[in-house]
Design a protein around this motif. Sequence first.
Motif, mmCIF file in Angstrom:
data_model
loop_
_atom_site.group_PDB
_atom_site.id
_atom_site.type_symbol
_atom_site.label_atom_id
_atom_site.label_comp_id
_atom_site.label_asym_id
_atom_site.label_seq_id
_atom_site.Cartn_x
_atom_site.Cartn_y
_atom_site.Cartn_z
ATOM 1 N N MET A 81 50.357 47.565 41.382
ATOM 2 C CA MET A 81 48.757 48.197 41.368
ATOM 3 C C MET A 81 48.527 48.295 40.065
ATOM 4 S SD MET A 81 48.342 50.465 44.929
ATOM 5 C CE MET A 81 49.662 51.508 44.492
ATOM 6 N N PHE A 82 49.499 48.987 39.265
ATOM 7 C CA PHE A 82 49.233 49.343 37.661
ATOM 8 C C PHE A 82 49.049 48.099 36.847
ATOM 9 C CE2 PHE A 82 50.220 53.830 38.893
ATOM 10 C CZ PHE A 82 49.218 54.547 38.376
ATOM 11 N N GLU A 83 49.971 47.083 37.317
ATOM 12 C CA GLU A 83 49.763 45.871 36.704
ATOM 13 C C GLU A 83 48.414 45.278 36.824
ATOM 14 O OE1 GLU A 83 52.600 41.913 35.979
ATOM 15 O OE2 GLU A 83 51.977 42.482 38.222
ATOM 16 N N ALA A 84 48.121 45.194 37.887
ATOM 17 C CA ALA A 84 46.603 44.591 38.437
ATOM 18 C C ALA A 84 45.630 45.408 37.421
ATOM 19 C CB ALA A 84 46.376 44.733 39.725
ATOM 20 N N MET A 85 45.694 46.906 37.441
ATOM 21 C CA MET A 85 44.956 47.798 36.725
ATOM 22 C C MET A 85 44.760 47.431 35.154
ATOM 23 S SD MET A 85 42.292 50.059 37.591
ATOM 24 C CE MET A 85 41.222 49.180 36.560
ATOM 25 N N ALA A 86 46.030 47.192 34.662
ATOM 26 C CA ALA A 86 46.034 47.247 33.380
ATOM 27 C C ALA A 86 45.497 45.801 32.684
ATOM 28 C CB ALA A 86 47.440 47.138 33.131
ATOM 29 N N GLU A 87 45.638 44.717 33.701
ATOM 30 C CA GLU A 87 45.052 43.545 33.343
ATOM 31 C C GLU A 87 43.487 43.479 33.502
ATOM 32 O OE1 GLU A 87 46.579 40.611 31.917
ATOM 33 O OE2 GLU A 87 48.195 42.141 32.069
ATOM 34 N N MET A 88 42.918 44.280 34.328
ATOM 35 C CA MET A 88 41.488 44.538 34.453
ATOM 36 C C MET A 88 41.167 45.210 33.302
ATOM 37 S SD MET A 88 40.298 42.439 36.739
ATOM 38 C CE MET A 88 38.777 42.975 36.290
ATOM 39 N N GLU A 89 41.768 46.409 32.858
ATOM 40 C CA GLU A 89 41.121 47.165 31.979
ATOM 41 C C GLU A 89 41.506 46.671 30.630
ATOM 42 O OE1 GLU A 89 41.619 51.514 31.660
ATOM 43 O OE2 GLU A 89 41.711 51.701 33.916
ATOM 44 N N ALA A 90 42.445 45.994 30.565
ATOM 45 C CA ALA A 90 42.477 45.159 29.018
ATOM 46 C C ALA A 90 41.614 44.214 28.826
ATOM 47 C CB ALA A 90 44.032 44.626 29.119
ATOM 48 N N THR A 91 41.041 43.459 29.777
ATOM 49 C CA THR A 91 39.942 42.637 29.694
ATOM 50 C C THR A 91 38.722 43.231 29.289
ATOM 51 O OG1 THR A 91 41.140 40.947 31.200
ATOM 52 C CG2 THR A 91 38.828 40.781 30.844
ATOM 53 N N CYS A 92 38.302 44.201 30.228
ATOM 54 C CA CYS A 92 37.136 45.047 29.769
ATOM 55 C C CYS A 92 37.252 45.722 28.449
ATOM 56 C CB CYS A 92 37.042 45.949 30.813
ATOM 57 S SG CYS A 92 36.608 45.730 32.597
ATOM 58 N N GLY A 93 38.245 46.170 27.988
ATOM 59 C CA GLY A 93 38.653 46.750 26.824
ATOM 60 C C GLY A 93 38.281 45.557 25.524
ATOM 61 N N ARG A 94 38.813 44.520 25.735
ATOM 62 C CA ARG A 94 38.557 43.187 24.847
ATOM 63 C C ARG A 94 37.079 43.102 24.777
ATOM 64 N NH1 ARG A 94 38.162 38.209 26.201
ATOM 65 N NH2 ARG A 94 39.484 38.319 28.000
ATOM 66 N N LEU A 95 36.430 42.971 25.870
ATOM 67 C CA LEU A 95 35.089 42.560 25.792
ATOM 68 C C LEU A 95 34.124 43.812 25.278
ATOM 69 C CD1 LEU A 95 34.576 40.867 29.154
ATOM 70 C CD2 LEU A 95 34.916 39.779 26.705
ATOM 71 N N SER A 96 34.542 45.069 25.624
ATOM 72 C CA SER A 96 34.018 46.051 25.196
ATOM 73 C C SER A 96 33.966 46.373 23.782
ATOM 74 C CB SER A 96 34.382 47.262 25.678
ATOM 75 O OG SER A 96 34.107 47.516 27.281
ATOM 76 N N SER A 97 35.055 45.984 23.077
ATOM 77 C CA SER A 97 35.182 46.100 21.680
ATOM 78 C C SER A 97 34.147 45.187 21.045
ATOM 79 C CB SER A 97 36.629 45.749 21.250
ATOM 80 O OG SER A 97 36.639 44.206 21.244
ATOM 81 N N GLN A 98 33.640 44.124 21.499
ATOM 82 C CA GLN A 98 32.683 43.193 20.762
ATOM 83 C C GLN A 98 31.220 43.567 21.469
ATOM 84 O OE1 GLN A 98 33.838 41.141 18.691
ATOM 85 N NE2 GLN A 98 35.752 42.375 19.169
ATOM 86 N N ASP A 188 36.336 49.962 15.978
ATOM 87 C CA ASP A 188 36.987 48.623 14.841
ATOM 88 C C ASP A 188 36.701 47.627 15.291
ATOM 89 O OD1 ASP A 188 37.795 51.078 13.029
ATOM 90 O OD2 ASP A 188 39.801 50.519 13.567
ATOM 91 N N GLN A 189 36.011 47.641 16.340
ATOM 92 C CA GLN A 189 35.625 46.114 17.115
ATOM 93 C C GLN A 189 37.056 45.223 16.989
ATOM 94 O OE1 GLN A 189 31.943 45.207 14.807
ATOM 95 N NE2 GLN A 189 31.118 45.213 16.721
ATOM 96 N N ASP A 190 38.041 45.855 17.317
ATOM 97 C CA ASP A 190 39.369 45.048 17.277
ATOM 98 C C ASP A 190 39.651 44.675 18.846
ATOM 99 O OD1 ASP A 190 41.892 44.148 17.050
ATOM 100 O OD2 ASP A 190 42.607 45.323 15.233
ATOM 101 N N ALA A 191 39.486 43.366 19.280
ATOM 102 C CA ALA A 191 39.684 43.129 20.563
ATOM 103 C C ALA A 191 41.207 43.052 20.777
ATOM 104 C CB ALA A 191 38.878 41.768 20.665
ATOM 105 N N ARG A 192 41.889 42.396 19.991
ATOM 106 C CA ARG A 192 43.206 42.543 20.269
ATOM 107 C C ARG A 192 43.978 43.800 20.701
ATOM 108 N NH1 ARG A 192 47.060 38.217 17.464
ATOM 109 N NH2 ARG A 192 45.794 36.847 18.645
ATOM 110 N N ALA A 193 43.584 44.750 19.604
ATOM 111 C CA ALA A 193 44.133 45.940 19.660
ATOM 112 C C ALA A 193 43.684 46.748 20.663
ATOM 113 C CB ALA A 193 43.705 46.958 18.337
ATOM 114 N N ALA A 194 42.478 46.429 21.184
ATOM 115 C CA ALA A 194 41.784 47.274 22.314
ATOM 116 C C ALA A 194 42.784 46.724 23.515
ATOM 117 C CB ALA A 194 40.421 47.137 22.487
ATOM 118 N N GLU A 195 42.730 45.590 23.781
ATOM 119 C CA GLU A 195 43.697 45.151 24.614
ATOM 120 C C GLU A 195 44.937 45.560 24.815
ATOM 121 O OE1 GLU A 195 43.337 40.382 26.634
ATOM 122 O OE2 GLU A 195 43.964 40.667 24.530
#
Length: 228
Positions: A81-98, A188-195
């Motif tokens: 469950m946490f793995e699935a959530m981590a992947e979704m939040e990481a994707t949202c964070g990467r996009l949100s940074s931009q 910082d608009q750093d997509a990789r760091a946010a992810e």
Amino acid sequence: MLETRKVHSHVVAEELEEEIIAGIIPAGSRLDESSIAERFGISRTPVREALHILCGRSLAERVPYKGVLVVQISAERIDQMFEAMAEMEATCGRLSSQRMTMSERAELERLHQQMNALAEAGDHGGYDTANAAFHELLFQGSHNSDLAGIAQALRVKLAPFRKYQLKDTGRLKRSCIEHQQIVDAILDQDARAAETALRRHLVSAAQEVLIRRQVQDSGASHSTLSPA
């Protein structure tokens, strides 16, 4: 009367959720409506609604001729469950940074500062509420309604576990440090760091849940429950 019943049902659901996740109510226990109603001093209607909430969050299930039973929550299931959530939040964070607007970035930082103060005060309930708003803002900041919807659905399912791991004041402060890394990456608009920061944040939360369950698992059933 309807509003009062809704409040009661959610209070009951939250209490039972915490006991199930902590292992106080073990897997296989039958959640008896009459016993729970007596425990909380309420009618069976809000209890029935609370059990519906538990089933919706996959913490219990209705079994023919047996009633509502607590499901087995294994370490592997928590990991998944946490793995699935981590992947979704990481994707949202990467996009949100931009994609986040200036006002959304400012609100994210404001929420983070508010959560720092709540952590210092040891206000677990207030922190949990602000934490939900913080992560919801990250979902919406992706400006992709489908991703945000999936992420929010997963968050609802994981909400009892996330609330549970924030019961410890030390965890609140560690969460704030992790949030600082997320906020810095977004600003910082750093997509990789946010992810990366969001993945690590969810791994840390999962570890806290597992550790707390190991420490608190006494294997004792609550006295208000009847055997399956």
